[in-house]
Motif scaffolding. Sequence first.
Motif, mmCIF file in Angstrom:
data_model
loop_
_atom_site.group_PDB
_atom_site.id
_atom_site.type_symbol
_atom_site.label_atom_id
_atom_site.label_comp_id
_atom_site.label_asym_id
_atom_site.label_seq_id
_atom_site.Cartn_x
_atom_site.Cartn_y
_atom_site.Cartn_z
ATOM 1 N N ALA A 45 6.317 -5.089 -11.680
ATOM 2 C CA ALA A 45 6.132 -5.447 -10.273
ATOM 3 C C ALA A 45 6.088 -4.194 -9.402
ATOM 4 N N ASP A 46 6.947 -3.216 -9.701
ATOM 5 C CA ASP A 46 6.923 -1.950 -8.963
ATOM 6 C C ASP A 46 5.589 -1.235 -9.163
ATOM 7 N N MET A 97 -4.762 -5.552 -5.049
ATOM 8 C CA MET A 97 -3.699 -4.797 -5.666
ATOM 9 C C MET A 97 -3.896 -3.330 -5.354
ATOM 10 N N SER A 98 -2.924 -2.680 -4.789
ATOM 11 C CA SER A 98 -3.053 -1.264 -4.498
ATOM 12 C C SER A 98 -2.023 -0.496 -5.299
ATOM 13 N N ARG A 99 -2.478 0.526 -5.985
ATOM 14 C CA ARG A 99 -1.576 1.347 -6.761
ATOM 15 C C ARG A 99 -1.648 2.773 -6.249
ATOM 16 N N SER A 100 -0.493 3.387 -6.182
ATOM 17 C CA SER A 100 -0.454 4.755 -5.666
ATOM 18 C C SER A 100 -1.168 5.696 -6.622
ATOM 19 N N GLN A 156 2.688 -2.579 -9.846
ATOM 20 C CA GLN A 156 1.649 -3.286 -9.113
ATOM 21 C C GLN A 156 1.697 -2.953 -7.617
ATOM 22 N N LYS A 157 2.884 -2.626 -7.116
ATOM 23 C CA LYS A 157 3.034 -2.293 -5.698
ATOM 24 C C LYS A 157 2.740 -0.822 -5.413
ATOM 25 N N GLY A 214 4.846 -11.966 -6.099
ATOM 26 C CA GLY A 214 4.155 -11.184 -5.085
ATOM 27 C C GLY A 214 2.662 -11.421 -5.014
ATOM 28 N N ARG A 215 2.130 -12.346 -5.800
ATOM 29 C CA ARG A 215 0.693 -12.580 -5.831
ATOM 30 C C ARG A 215 0.339 -13.819 -5.018
ATOM 31 N N LYS A 272 4.449 1.839 -6.637
ATOM 32 C CA LYS A 272 5.614 2.721 -6.644
ATOM 33 C C LYS A 272 5.499 3.728 -7.776
#
Length: 238
Positions: A126-127, A1-4, A129-130, A186-187, A132
């Motif tokens: 979901a955003d 999982m990558s978070r900004s 986790q992505k 998305g997982r 955003k």
Amino acid sequence: MSRSTQVARLDLAGIIVGIRRMAPLCLFVVVFGLAFGVAALSRGLSGLEAMLMSALVFAGASQFAALELWGPEIPLLPLIATTFAINARHLLMGAAIQPWLAHLPPAQRYASVVVMSDSNWAMAAADYQKGKTNVGMLVGGGIALWVTWLFGTLLGVLFGSGIEEPQRFGLDVIMGCFLLAMLVGGRRDLSILLPWAAAALAALAAMTWLPDHAHVIVGAVAGGLVGVLLPARKGEKP
């Protein structure tokens, strides 16, 4: 999982995107609102009271549950307890996205969660986790749902007929299926099934042995605890 690592923001462009993304689901919300408007009239509420409940409460399941307790003498404590039990999941939902909202100005942060419901929270989560950074999905999606919920209630009030039992047509599971798809779509990690399984088993047990609607709290807490206790995957932040 990558978070900004960038700070989250909220702007008009993001809100408009949130409204557009939520628009397809809003068609089903109108049906639920219509059913509530009809049911509210049948329980003795005036059209104005039904509209005010939808505008101020904005929680379909709680509103239908309140109608079950509505009558000449309203049992206030059971009504409060039932409403809290049904909506207790929002405590965990808010905590899940708190790190995302933490850097927003207080006015924006609290206004964002006022319009939070299952569907726009699922999209917003979901955003998050992505990675955003724009919180517009939460706010714009919530505004779209709130407006269409009011519109559906108005239709039920004006026409006094409609779909009083959406479960007969399977419409009552649409929100749940949408929520599940957004969270796990998305997982690729099967470990995501563990919290869901724990929540389901705990909720089923609570439905069998505990008072009505307690399964909402029990299932949410059980799933949340299992999710917290799961070890972080490689490359993930704990």
